[in-house]
Design an enzyme around this catalytic site. Sequence first.
Site, PDB file in Angstrom:
ATOM      1  N   CYS A  53      -7.148  30.004  26.262  1.00  0.00           N
ATOM      2  CA  CYS A  53      -5.795  29.659  25.825  1.00  0.00           C
ATOM      3  C   CYS A  53      -5.146  30.866  25.120  1.00  0.00           C
ATOM      4  CB  CYS A  53      -5.824  28.408  24.957  1.00  0.00           C
ATOM      5  SG  CYS A  53      -4.213  27.583  24.886  1.00  0.00           S
ATOM      6  N   HIS A  82      -8.594  24.344  27.897  1.00  0.00           N
ATOM      7  CA  HIS A  82      -9.680  24.301  26.903  1.00  0.00           C
ATOM      8  C   HIS A  82     -10.968  23.776  27.554  1.00  0.00           C
ATOM      9  CE1 HIS A  82      -7.587  25.360  23.162  1.00  0.00           C
ATOM     10  NE2 HIS A  82      -6.528  24.850  23.756  1.00  0.00           N
ATOM     11  N   GLU A 135     -13.857  23.649  26.277  1.00  0.00           N
ATOM     12  CA  GLU A 135     -14.783  23.084  25.285  1.00  0.00           C
ATOM     13  C   GLU A 135     -14.569  21.598  25.041  1.00  0.00           C
ATOM     14  OE1 GLU A 135     -11.282  24.739  22.848  1.00  0.00           O
ATOM     15  OE2 GLU A 135     -12.268  25.115  24.764  1.00  0.00           O
TER      16      GLU A 135
END
EC number: 6.3.5.2
Length: 525
Positions: free
Chosen positions: A86, A181, A183
């Site tokens: 990002c 993202h 994660e």
Amino acid sequence: MTENIHKHRILILDFGSQYTQLVARRVRELGVYCELWAWDVTEAQIREFNPSGIILSGGPESTTEENSPRAPQYVFEAGVPVFGVCYGMQTMAMQLGGHVEGSNEREFGYAQVEVVNDSALVRGIEDSLTADGKPLLDVWMSHGDKVTAIPADFVTVASTDNCPFAIMANEEKRFYGVQFHPEVTHTRQGMRMLERFVRDICQCEALWTPAKIIDDAVERIRQQVGDDKVILGLSGGVDSSVTAMLLHRAIGKNLTCVFVDNGLLRLNEAQQVMEMFGDHFGLNIVHVEGEQRFLDALAGESDPEAKRKIIGRVFVEVFDEEALKLDDVKWLAQGTIYPDVIESAASATGKAHVIKSHHNVGGLPKEMKMGLVEPLRELFKDEVRKIGLELGLPYDMLYRHPFPGPGLGVRVLGEVKKEYCDLLRRADAIFIEELHKADLYNKVSQAFTVFLPVRSVGVMGDGRKYDWVVSLRAVETIDFMTAHWAHLPYDFLGRVSNRIINEVNGISRVVYDISGKPPATIEWE
């Protein structure tokens, strides 16, 4: 010598994203050690850390603004793989000759990215296929700015209608950037992408496992303290319990635990702590009955912050007195964990994490020159729990809902009295027991009861009586930063209410808290 579990390591540079700690936890879950540092580190610090790869986190700022954070230029000169997430992708693009612009359309939420070119990062990874057989990935976007031109030696790997460069790569230098993202769980293949980067591209071995972490911690404790004696404040919480077990394994009877019963614990908690650690595991424990001393200090005080400070101060006084009674103690052990370390580390630029005051033992007497032993300071909470299981601690204890450091001192609203604590303990035990019976305990993130210092009229038999009110609180949350109130079944709430009113003499009314966070906090005080 134990194996060097820090041999392969990832450096994560933090640009301020709410998800940055999650990135670190994901890397650890892959069995690889990593550390989280502020973005403004020096070349010398990076060289000293000697990472196998570097991850640039997301962040709330705009790369298009003057003075917004940048990665140290050495990141791109160190000769190791780099993964920008990002904001991390945007600063990578800008610093290497690409272009970033603010976008009128903020992209937030689910998106499908289409893989248009082969890359080591996503090869063989897909959620579905387009009509002409191109891989599609379901990802979670959260960005305003977007890359509008990638650096000259990069290729576009994936795009969306709104985001032409959703993944970019320079395979030769092993630089990768993703606009989403990986994660978060909403990016379904995110863990596989992180695994591909950490394990395959950076070639890190999975050396970071609970059993190896324990062996490493035990050896490091022995090297640090030798034959010296160590003292630990044991609360019965997860961190102090796992610290106690690690130290016990490392130095045995040279550890003395001080357990202070402040009268603000849950029902039978003091007895359970003594039975488990003293009788079952054979630790050397000093049990201090401190209820009256804490209640005397709290008398007349109703301000929540003042109550917290009093409880902390009296605990330190009691702990100090016990420590002075022991001969030749050279070390103080604490259950400091990695998030505490991160939050206390200030960035040189002042764009730092907030420093919070911890409910750990502080301010030991000046005449006691003690060293500090912190065997958990590299570990996240989920890792501490896994280590606890490996050390033989019971699952129910390790995965119990969070309990505040000041205990019932902040769950009795207003002034704390023994009568109120006793009523609250019994009411709370009924609520928790019923949650377990209904198989709801592990479906909520935290549940507890609050004592309200107001009397409400009730009817018992033929008479009216004024008795106390308690509130039940149950929330669902991922990170405890935001939370929803738990939609518990009405018949369940009715059963809990009936039991409390019938079994706890002195309580006439039970209410259920339906406030979310924000605007309310999870705890009432």
